[in-house]
Design a protein around this motif. Structure first.
Motif, PDB file in Angstrom:
ATOM      1  N   ASN A  21       0.812  -1.223   0.000  1.00 28.92           N
ATOM      2  CA  ASN A  21       0.000   0.000   0.000  1.00 28.92           C
ATOM      3  C   ASN A  21       0.845   1.272   0.000  1.00 28.92           C
ATOM      4  O   ASN A  21       0.307   2.368   0.125  1.00 28.92           O
ATOM      5  CB  ASN A  21      -0.928   0.027   1.226  1.00 28.92           C
ATOM      6  N   ASP A  22       2.154   1.129  -0.091  1.00 29.53           N
ATOM      7  CA  ASP A  22       3.055   2.288  -0.037  1.00 29.53           C
ATOM      8  C   ASP A  22       2.818   3.117   1.221  1.00 29.53           C
ATOM      9  O   ASP A  22       2.877   4.346   1.188  1.00 29.53           O
ATOM     10  CB  ASP A  22       2.917   3.166  -1.283  1.00 29.53           C
ATOM     11  N   ALA A  23       2.578   2.437   2.331  1.00 28.99           N
ATOM     12  CA  ALA A  23       2.307   3.119   3.596  1.00 28.99           C
ATOM     13  C   ALA A  23       3.575   3.437   4.373  1.00 28.99           C
ATOM     14  O   ALA A  23       3.533   4.210   5.318  1.00 28.99           O
ATOM     15  CB  ALA A  23       1.381   2.266   4.464  1.00 28.99           C
ATOM     16  N   LYS A  37      -2.969   4.475   5.302  1.00 27.25           N
ATOM     17  CA  LYS A  37      -2.684   3.547   4.210  1.00 27.25           C
ATOM     18  C   LYS A  37      -2.403   2.127   4.678  1.00 27.25           C
ATOM     19  O   LYS A  37      -2.406   1.199   3.879  1.00 27.25           O
ATOM     20  CB  LYS A  37      -1.475   4.031   3.403  1.00 27.25           C
ATOM     21  N   CYS A  38      -2.137   1.951   5.963  1.00 32.11           N
ATOM     22  CA  CYS A  38      -1.782   0.625   6.481  1.00 32.11           C
ATOM     23  C   CYS A  38      -3.034  -0.221   6.690  1.00 32.11           C
ATOM     24  O   CYS A  38      -3.938   0.153   7.433  1.00 32.11           O
ATOM     25  CB  CYS A  38      -1.018   0.743   7.797  1.00 32.11           C
ATOM     26  N   LYS A  78     -11.020   0.720  -0.491  1.00 31.73           N
ATOM     27  CA  LYS A  78     -11.001   2.153  -0.811  1.00 31.73           C
ATOM     28  C   LYS A  78      -9.668   2.547  -1.453  1.00 31.73           C
ATOM     29  O   LYS A  78      -9.643   3.286  -2.447  1.00 31.73           O
ATOM     30  CB  LYS A  78     -11.251   2.970   0.461  1.00 31.73           C
ATOM     31  N   LEU A  79      -8.564   2.053  -0.889  1.00 30.77           N
ATOM     32  CA  LEU A  79      -7.248   2.351  -1.457  1.00 30.77           C
ATOM     33  C   LEU A  79      -7.104   1.797  -2.869  1.00 30.77           C
ATOM     34  O   LEU A  79      -6.574   2.467  -3.760  1.00 30.77           O
ATOM     35  CB  LEU A  79      -6.145   1.786  -0.561  1.00 30.77           C
ATOM     36  N   MET A  80      -7.603   0.588  -3.105  1.00 31.50           N
ATOM     37  CA  MET A  80      -7.500  -0.030  -4.428  1.00 31.50           C
ATOM     38  C   MET A  80      -8.382   0.703  -5.441  1.00 31.50           C
ATOM     39  O   MET A  80      -7.984   0.907  -6.590  1.00 31.50           O
ATOM     40  CB  MET A  80      -7.875  -1.508  -4.373  1.00 31.50           C
ATOM     41  N   ALA A  81      -9.552   1.162  -5.009  1.00 33.50           N
ATOM     42  CA  ALA A  81     -10.439   1.910  -5.904  1.00 33.50           C
ATOM     43  C   ALA A  81      -9.783   3.235  -6.312  1.00 33.50           C
ATOM     44  O   ALA A  81      -9.838   3.633  -7.487  1.00 33.50           O
ATOM     45  CB  ALA A  81     -11.778   2.161  -5.235  1.00 33.50           C
TER      46      ALA A  81
END
Length: 85
Positions: A21-23, A37-38, A78-81
Motif C-alpha cells: 500500500n506504499d504506507a 494507508k496501512c 477504498k485504497l485499491m479503488a
C-alpha cells in the motif's frame, strides 16, 4: 489496527519495498507507517509483510489506530479503488 515502527528501527530499508500500500516511508530518524494507508496487508497477504521481513521486530500494532479486520478490508478496498482511477 494499523502498525507502527518503534525507535528500535535500525533503518535497514527492508520494510518499505514490501508494503503493498506504499504506507511506509523514511521519517526524520526512522521509518514511518502512514496509518491511513496501512491495512496490515489485509487484502494482499495473510500476514503483514513488513513484520515478516523486519530483522529487529520493531513493528507492533499501533494502539492509537485500532481497526477491525472488516475496517481494514474496507480501507483496502477504498485504497485499491483510488489507485485504479
Amino acid at each position: 489496527m494499523a502498525l507502527i515502527i518503534t525507535d528500535e528501527c535500525i533503518n535497514c530499508d527492508v520494510c518499505e519495498p514490501e508494503c503493498p500500500n506504499d504506507a511506509i516511508s523514511q521519517g526524520d530518524t526512522i521509518y514511518y507507517i502512514n496509518p491511513s494507508k496501512c491495512t496490515e496487508c489485509v487484502g494482499h497477504y495473510e500476514t503483514p509483510q513488513c513484520v515478516e521481513v523486519c530483522p529487529v521486530d520493531c513493528i507492533p500494532l499501533d494502539p492509537v489506530h485500532t481497526e477491525s479486520r472488516e475496517q481494514l478490508q474496507a480501507k483496502y478496498e477504498k485504497l485499491m479503488a483510488a489507485k485504479n482511477k
